[in-house]
Design a protein around this motif. Structure first.
Motif, PDB file in Angstrom:
ATOM      1  N   ILE A   1      77.126  17.373   9.764  1.00  0.00           N
ATOM      2  CA  ILE A   1      77.495  17.360  11.180  1.00  0.00           C
ATOM      3  C   ILE A   1      77.176  16.025  11.849  1.00  0.00           C
ATOM      4  CG2 ILE A   1      75.362  18.409  12.023  1.00  0.00           C
ATOM      5  CD1 ILE A   1      77.617  20.040  13.821  1.00  0.00           C
ATOM      6  N   ASP A   2      76.116  15.356  11.410  1.00  0.00           N
ATOM      7  CA  ASP A   2      75.776  14.053  11.996  1.00  0.00           C
ATOM      8  C   ASP A   2      76.895  13.046  11.770  1.00  0.00           C
ATOM      9  OD1 ASP A   2      73.051  14.574  13.005  1.00  0.00           O
ATOM     10  OD2 ASP A   2      72.626  14.902  10.888  1.00  0.00           O
ATOM     11  N   SER A   3      77.472  13.044  10.583  1.00  0.00           N
ATOM     12  CA  SER A   3      78.567  12.120  10.278  1.00  0.00           C
ATOM     13  C   SER A   3      79.799  12.409  11.124  1.00  0.00           C
ATOM     14  CB  SER A   3      78.943  12.198   8.796  1.00  0.00           C
ATOM     15  OG  SER A   3      77.881  11.784   7.990  1.00  0.00           O
ATOM     16  N   VAL A   4      80.134  13.685  11.265  1.00  0.00           N
ATOM     17  CA  VAL A   4      81.285  14.069  12.088  1.00  0.00           C
ATOM     18  C   VAL A   4      81.056  13.646  13.531  1.00  0.00           C
ATOM     19  CG1 VAL A   4      82.641  16.016  12.953  1.00  0.00           C
ATOM     20  CG2 VAL A   4      81.877  15.986  10.569  1.00  0.00           C
ATOM     21  N   TYR A   5      79.876  13.930  14.044  1.00  0.00           N
ATOM     22  CA  TYR A   5      79.523  13.589  15.423  1.00  0.00           C
ATOM     23  C   TYR A   5      79.622  12.075  15.655  1.00  0.00           C
ATOM     24  CZ  TYR A   5      76.620  13.366  19.643  1.00  0.00           C
ATOM     25  OH  TYR A   5      76.143  13.132  20.914  1.00  0.00           O
ATOM     26  N   GLN A   6      79.023  11.295  14.771  1.00  0.00           N
ATOM     27  CA  GLN A   6      79.044   9.840  14.922  1.00  0.00           C
ATOM     28  C   GLN A   6      80.463   9.274  14.812  1.00  0.00           C
ATOM     29  OE1 GLN A   6      76.638   8.067  16.082  1.00  0.00           O
ATOM     30  NE2 GLN A   6      75.208   9.761  16.042  1.00  0.00           N
TER      31      GLN A   6
ATOM     32  N   PRO B   1      69.992  28.847  14.067  1.00  0.00           N
ATOM     33  CA  PRO B   1      69.395  27.998  13.032  1.00  0.00           C
ATOM     34  C   PRO B   1      70.290  26.801  12.694  1.00  0.00           C
ATOM     35  CG  PRO B   1      70.454  29.859  12.022  1.00  0.00           C
ATOM     36  CD  PRO B   1      70.596  30.038  13.524  1.00  0.00           C
ATOM     37  N   TYR B   2      71.257  26.531  13.533  1.00  0.00           N
ATOM     38  CA  TYR B   2      72.244  25.486  13.290  1.00  0.00           C
ATOM     39  C   TYR B   2      72.266  24.517  14.473  1.00  0.00           C
ATOM     40  CZ  TYR B   2      74.643  28.565  16.489  1.00  0.00           C
ATOM     41  OH  TYR B   2      74.937  29.331  17.575  1.00  0.00           O
ATOM     42  N   ARG B   3      72.984  23.421  14.309  1.00  0.00           N
ATOM     43  CA  ARG B   3      73.231  22.496  15.408  1.00  0.00           C
ATOM     44  C   ARG B   3      74.726  22.511  15.694  1.00  0.00           C
ATOM     45  NH1 ARG B   3      71.267  16.951  13.962  1.00  0.00           N
ATOM     46  NH2 ARG B   3      72.207  17.474  11.986  1.00  0.00           N
ATOM     47  N   ALA B   4      75.090  22.147  16.916  1.00  0.00           N
ATOM     48  CA  ALA B   4      76.496  22.202  17.301  1.00  0.00           C
ATOM     49  C   ALA B   4      76.787  21.162  18.367  1.00  0.00           C
ATOM     50  CB  ALA B   4      76.847  23.587  17.823  1.00  0.00           C
ATOM     51  N   PHE B   5      78.061  20.792  18.468  1.00  0.00           N
ATOM     52  CA  PHE B   5      78.557  19.991  19.582  1.00  0.00           C
ATOM     53  C   PHE B   5      79.994  20.400  19.828  1.00  0.00           C
ATOM     54  CE2 PHE B   5      79.787  17.423  15.955  1.00  0.00           C
ATOM     55  CZ  PHE B   5      81.035  16.898  16.298  1.00  0.00           C
ATOM     56  N   GLY B   6      80.536  19.997  20.971  1.00  0.00           N
ATOM     57  CA  GLY B   6      81.894  20.399  21.309  1.00  0.00           C
ATOM     58  C   GLY B   6      82.693  19.269  21.920  1.00  0.00           C
TER      59      GLY B   6
END
Length: 48
Positions: free
Chosen positions: A4-9, A29-34
């Motif tokens: 997810i860090d790679s997608v976010y960046q 137990p997960y991280r998320a962004f939108g």
């Protein structure tokens, strides 16, 4: 992309406007962004 860090960046580097930043919900137990699609739909990305 592996995490997810790679997608976010990558999306940030492309100038995509975030609906909400990367974070961990209090009950998850997960991280998320939108991000918002041009039609106004919310797209949420989830990962460890």
């Amino acid at each position: 992309m592996a995490d997810i860090d790679s997608v976010y960046q990558r999306l940030r580097a492309w100038g995509v406007t975030l609906a909400h930043g990367l974070g961990r919900p209090p009950d998850g137990p997960y991280r998320a962004f939108g991000v918002r699609a041009p039609e106004g739909n919310l797209l949420r990305f989830f990962g460890p």
